[in-house]
Design an enzyme around this catalytic site. Structure first.
Site, PDB file in Angstrom:
ATOM      1  N   LYS A 482       0.844  -1.201   0.000  1.00  0.00           N
ATOM      2  CA  LYS A 482       0.000   0.000   0.000  1.00  0.00           C
ATOM      3  C   LYS A 482       0.873   1.241   0.000  1.00  0.00           C
ATOM      4  O   LYS A 482       2.064   1.164   0.309  1.00  0.00           O
ATOM      5  CB  LYS A 482      -0.904  -0.026   1.229  1.00  0.00           C
ATOM      6  CG  LYS A 482      -0.119  -0.040   2.540  1.00  0.00           C
ATOM      7  CD  LYS A 482      -1.011  -0.327   3.728  1.00  0.00           C
ATOM      8  CE  LYS A 482      -0.178  -0.295   4.998  1.00  0.00           C
ATOM      9  NZ  LYS A 482      -0.904  -0.773   6.168  1.00  0.00           N
ATOM     10  N   ARG A 580     -10.834   1.067  14.329  1.00  0.00           N
ATOM     11  CA  ARG A 580     -10.730   1.811  13.075  1.00  0.00           C
ATOM     12  C   ARG A 580     -11.784   1.216  12.156  1.00  0.00           C
ATOM     13  O   ARG A 580     -12.937   1.594  12.215  1.00  0.00           O
ATOM     14  CB  ARG A 580      -9.305   1.655  12.527  1.00  0.00           C
ATOM     15  CG  ARG A 580      -8.959   2.481  11.350  1.00  0.00           C
ATOM     16  CD  ARG A 580      -7.454   2.409  11.027  1.00  0.00           C
ATOM     17  NE  ARG A 580      -6.985   1.062  10.657  1.00  0.00           N
ATOM     18  CZ  ARG A 580      -5.737   0.807  10.293  1.00  0.00           C
ATOM     19  NH1 ARG A 580      -4.830   1.774  10.262  1.00  0.00           N
ATOM     20  NH2 ARG A 580      -5.376  -0.394   9.965  1.00  0.00           N
ATOM     21  N   TYR A 707      14.469  31.825   5.191  1.00  0.00           N
ATOM     22  CA  TYR A 707      13.271  32.587   5.538  1.00  0.00           C
ATOM     23  C   TYR A 707      13.231  32.959   7.009  1.00  0.00           C
ATOM     24  O   TYR A 707      13.637  32.177   7.870  1.00  0.00           O
ATOM     25  CB  TYR A 707      12.013  31.761   5.242  1.00  0.00           C
ATOM     26  CG  TYR A 707      11.624  31.723   3.788  1.00  0.00           C
ATOM     27  CD1 TYR A 707      11.329  32.898   3.097  1.00  0.00           C
ATOM     28  CD2 TYR A 707      11.535  30.515   3.111  1.00  0.00           C
ATOM     29  CE1 TYR A 707      10.957  32.848   1.760  1.00  0.00           C
ATOM     30  CE2 TYR A 707      11.169  30.463   1.784  1.00  0.00           C
ATOM     31  CZ  TYR A 707      10.889  31.635   1.115  1.00  0.00           C
ATOM     32  OH  TYR A 707      10.523  31.585  -0.204  1.00  0.00           O
ATOM     33  N   MET A 756      10.445  25.429   0.263  1.00  0.00           N
ATOM     34  CA  MET A 756       9.577  24.509  -0.464  1.00  0.00           C
ATOM     35  C   MET A 756      10.386  23.525  -1.316  1.00  0.00           C
ATOM     36  O   MET A 756      10.134  22.328  -1.310  1.00  0.00           O
ATOM     37  CB  MET A 756       8.613  25.289  -1.360  1.00  0.00           C
ATOM     38  CG  MET A 756       7.538  24.410  -1.979  1.00  0.00           C
ATOM     39  SD  MET A 756       6.462  25.301  -3.097  1.00  0.00           S
ATOM     40  CE  MET A 756       5.488  26.286  -1.990  1.00  0.00           C
TER      41      MET A 756
HETATM   42  C1  LIG Z   1      -0.148  -1.525   6.991  1.00  0.00           C
HETATM   43  C2  LIG Z   1      -0.732  -2.734   7.529  1.00  0.00           C
HETATM   44  C3  LIG Z   1       0.072  -3.823   7.916  1.00  0.00           C
HETATM   45  C4  LIG Z   1       1.568  -3.795   7.899  1.00  0.00           C
HETATM   46  O1  LIG Z   1       2.082  -3.142   9.026  1.00  0.00           O
HETATM   47  P1  LIG Z   1       3.657  -3.019   9.278  1.00  0.00           P
HETATM   48  O2  LIG Z   1       3.756  -2.475  10.654  1.00  0.00           O
HETATM   49  O3  LIG Z   1       4.187  -2.091   8.268  1.00  0.00           O
HETATM   50  O4  LIG Z   1       4.198  -4.380   9.158  1.00  0.00           O
HETATM   51  C5  LIG Z   1      -0.558  -4.993   8.309  1.00  0.00           C
HETATM   52  N1  LIG Z   1      -1.902  -5.080   8.347  1.00  0.00           N
HETATM   53  C6  LIG Z   1      -2.712  -4.041   8.023  1.00  0.00           C
HETATM   54  C7  LIG Z   1      -4.183  -4.207   8.096  1.00  0.00           C
HETATM   55  C8  LIG Z   1      -2.150  -2.836   7.607  1.00  0.00           C
HETATM   56  O5  LIG Z   1      -2.950  -1.820   7.286  1.00  0.00           O
END
Ligand SMILES: *Cc1c(COP(=O)(O)O)cnc(C)c1O
Length: 809
Positions: A482, A580, A707, A756
């Protein structure tokens, strides 16, 4: 020339079955995905993180008919027309064969070891010596237990000198390397802190490394790394001590060059080295003393050392014009390194069409045998087009199955590029240095900024191996790709993972999954946050949605019901404490079960996420999460009446909670080389963010920088402006000294506010020049701590305008 019968004799095994003892053997294969010449191959079933026996069916299927194996109960019944040799240890057997092969040669063999610089010294020596010798060098950094065996095996009768690298990471490894390389000239480059694992002290490392030189007639090294140099026989040392054979009297650097004045046998000699950094000077001096040992005249040494060029030794993957991917490996060319590059081309599936631009071989004489192998190698690939450069290759033109274009010279090819019109394809550029194929690559690659993120795909593979070794038997591995693979690329990384046979990939959003599918990724892909508007793409691209609420489940069911689909895989997320996304315990009611039992869908997995798997203070909470998850998932499985995968561990969970690995684990940040669990894993850094110095200013005390006049100078200072700012993802909180960057190994602080597109560094205490390379995060974990965040945020925050350059080292 070996046959399987002679291999059997060399391995002196009493346990074998030969159906054709006359089979010729020229290739040693240990990976069924990397087979080029089935006719003359023998497959070694090596047990490392995976058991090579498992891949015998695949290798057989591809046409291999000779195998060296160790499992005595392995059934050979399905392979009646194959040869099998049983040994106790297949890696040792491979090494025995290599050592035997080595013994057939009486040419000088230079064995190089050391903590750093081995590959550079090897490549430079190759550059320096190839006018007089037909040099064999071990490919890339093939310097391990397996790599050295394969390197030595490739020595051919027409080579007149060999240079082979030896690398060790654990005590006890050098003995096997010594037996295979058995150098007549030993070279120790240096001794630093790299690869410290497994060694208590510097001295232990030295003693271990020294075993390589057991039979060496000469041992070349700098006395500064060896405490008791004088006691060593056959030594030839360089350094600043009066007793050194090659005594360094002075080194001065200016305008990117260094002048080294040395004394050798009462004679004073100057050498100009076209570099100014310490490591290059050291490596060049090592090359000088090797040349002295080989009897070269000083005038020749001086001239060639002056002509040394920096090596872009890494195979790089870059974004090309016209939606091409360019794999640039334009600095050496021989069969072994061509094979490595072709493997890499095969890994990257983002284009269905693949082309090769290949120059002639200059080093090895282009014997018929080599050309035959080249033809077989090329015809084994599914190449759309092969572009040959140099008349030495024209003979093979008619034997190649792909479309072939021929050019006398690189310049001719460049002139013809517009007509060839490369588009939508992966192009491997592979050539010997003298053909200057980097000029072709420059034409084909999109222009990049001075700020780039370099991503080492090989490091991802190596981290994967580390985590695999922590997994219990049969636990599946899902990799989190991701957020652009935590900032390090999408299909480039995914293709490597697919090649390494992962079980699952996970993206955050549907469009990330679509991009992977378009780039040829066929692994199952889970999507963490699909939403209703994207279900079309979910189906068309065979993505597997995470379902975290009844509302969503209903929506998805409704969507697929109209389409007459059966058993579509989905993943159920349970909330065991993260709060979550996910179903809470009290939502797992009969109504939900009824929905989940609808035939349109099938629960492929049920999972939950640990809140604090890295935090030892939260052990109880984590244990409770795991407990609750097991209970809920068990209940679901019972109600549904069929099994599914259960998983809860992220990276730190894998390490800290091995009992909770269940059916699968979800590897994230660890894959990218960041170890937050502090348990002695040896991860390799995957991405390095680099920029350059645009300008340097000498300023007086009390002046200010940047700046709002925040950077107040307390002394007369030298200030460097570098081309990275908060728009690139360099967090503004890293200004005013909190951020540290590295220039030629030296750490310097930021000064003033981050702008920037730029920021400023205080380089008063170091030497640096305009144009120098700057490593932006020498310590990413520390940098994140300094500004109160976590490495995840810094990594994924690096903006997409920063070019990613991939390499495979
Ligand atoms: C991002 C994520 C992981 C991986 O977590 P790491 O700490 O980077 O290993 C595992 N499970 C879910 C649901 C995640 O969103």
């Amino acid at each position: 020339m070996y046959t399987i019968a002679s291999v059997l004799q060399i391995l002196s095994s009493g346990h074998y079955f030969l159906s054709d003892s006359s089979q010729a053997i020229s290739e040693l294969v240990y990976d069924s995905r990397k087979i080029r010449d089935v006719k003359e191959s023998v497959f070694f079933a090596i047990k490392s993180s995976r058991d090579g026996h498992q891949f015998i069916p695949d290798a057989y299927e591809k046409g291999i008919r000779s195998f060296v194996i160790s499992d005595s109960d392995f059934s050979i019944l399905p392979y009646p027309d194959a040869n099998f040799i049983w040994v106790d240890d297949t890696l040792k057997a491979l090494q025995t064969l290599a050592a035997f092969h080595r013994k057939q040669f009486t040419i000088p063999v230079i064995g190089i070891t050391g903590s750093n610089g081995k590959t550079i010294v090897k490549e430079w020596l190759h550059q320096l010596l190839s006018s007089e010798y037909n040099v064999y060098q071990s490919p890339k950094s093939y310097n391990s237990q397996l790599g050295v065996a394969l390197s030595v095996w490739n020595l051919q009768t027409d080579h007149t000198l060999a240079i082979i690298e030896a690398g060790i990471s654990r005590p006890g490894e050098m003995e096997a390397l010594q037996q295979m390389i058995d150098p007549s000239i030993g070279v120790l480059t240096n001794l630093g802190t790299a690869h410290m694992e497994g060694f208590i002290s510097k001295n232990d490392k030295l003693i271990e490394k020294w075993q390589l030189f057991k039979n060496a007639a000469q041992i070349l090294f700098s006395s500064s790394y060896v405490p008791d140099a004088k006691s060593i026989q056959n030594r030839f040392t360089w350094g600043t001590k009066e007793a050194d054979d090659f005594l360094i009297l002075n080194i001065s650097t200016e305008h990117g060059e260094s002048k080294v004045t040395a004394r050798y046998r009462q004679e004073h000699i100057d050498f100009v080295i076209p570099f100014q950094d310490r490591a290059s000077i050291e490596n060049a001096i090592t090359c000088i003393i090797v040349m002295i040992q080989l009897g070269y005249d000083f005038s020749v040494i001086q001239e060639r050392i002056r002509g040394l060029r920096p090596l872009e030794m890494r195979l790089q993957l870059k974004k090309g014009k016209n939606n091409c991917s360019i794999i640039d490996d334009s600095y050496s060319n021989d069969l072994a390194s061509l094979q490595i590059a072709l493997d890499f081309l095969n890994q990257q599936n983002q284009h269905t069409q693949k082309s090769l631009i290949l120059s002639g071989f200059v080093d090895a004489k282009s014997t018929d045998k080599i050309m035959d192998k080249l033809i077989r190698l090329l015809n084994n690939q599914l190449l759309k087009r092969v572009v040959l450069i140099g008349s030495s290759l024209f003979d093979i033109m008619s034997a190649i199955n792909s479309e072939v274009l021929c050019y006398e010279s690189t310049a001719e090819l460049i002139a013809d590029l517009p007509r060839i019109n490369f588009s939508n394809e992966a192009i491997l550029i592979k050539g010997a240095r003298k053909f200057h194929l980097e000029e072709v690559s420059q034409q084909l690659v999109e222009k990049s900024h001075d700020t780039v993120m370099e991503i080492n795909l090989k490091a991802i593979e190596s981290n994967l191996i580390q985590y695999r070794s922590l997994l219990r038997k049969d636990v599946k591995l899902m990799a989190m790709v991701k957020a652009f693979s935590y900032g390090s690329g999408s299909f480039e990384v995914a293709n490597v993972l697919q090649f390494n046979k992962l079980d699952y990939l996970t993206v955050a959003f549907v469009d990330e999954g679509v991009e992977l599918r378009k780039a040829g990724v066929t692994l199952p892909i889970m999507v963490l946050s699909p939403h209703e508007g994207t279900f079309d793409d979910v189906l068309s691209y065979r993505l597997e949605p995470e379902i975290y609420s009844k509302r969503m489940l209903n929506a998805f069911l409704q969507f697929i019901t109209d389409r007459q689909i059966k058993g579509y895989p989905i993943h159920i997320k349970l909330d065991t404490g993260m709060h979550r996304l996910g179903f809470m315990a009290n939502e797992l009611d009969n109504a939900l079960i009824t929905l989940l039992k609808r035939p349109q869908i099938k629960v492929a997995s049920v999972f939950s996420h640990l809140v604090a798997s890295a935090d030892t203070a939260q052990k109880e909470f984590t244990a409770q999460q795991i407990q609750e998850f097991k209970m809920l998932a068990g209940k679901l499985e019972f109600s549904l009446g069929y099994p599914f995968l259960k998983h809860i561990c992220n990276t730190t969970g894998i390490v800290n909670w091995p009992d909770a690995q269940m059916d699968m684990v979800r590897l994230g940040i660890g894959l990218y080389g960041i170890d937050l669990s502090d348990n002695g894993l040896h991860l390799e850094l995957v991405s390095v963010l680099k920029t350059t110095i645009s300008q340097i200013k000498q300023l007086n005390a009390a002046e200010t920088v940047g700046y709002d006049r925040k950077g107040v100078l307390k002394r007369d200072s030298r200030i460097a402006t570098v081309k990275i700012g908060y728009a690139d993802g360099y967090d503004r909180r890293l200004g005013n000294g909190l951020g540290k960057m590295m220039i030629a190994g030296q750490i310097v602080p930021t000064i003033g506010n981050v702008c920037m597109d730029m920021c400023m560094l205080d380089i008063t205490d170091i030497t640096a020049n305009e144009g120098d390379e700057v490593i932006v995060f020498p310590d990413l974990i520390q940098a994140s701590k300094d500004i109160g965040t976590i490495p995840y945020e810094l990594l994924v925050g690096i903006s997409s305008r920063v070019k990613r350059v991939y390499f495979y080292e």
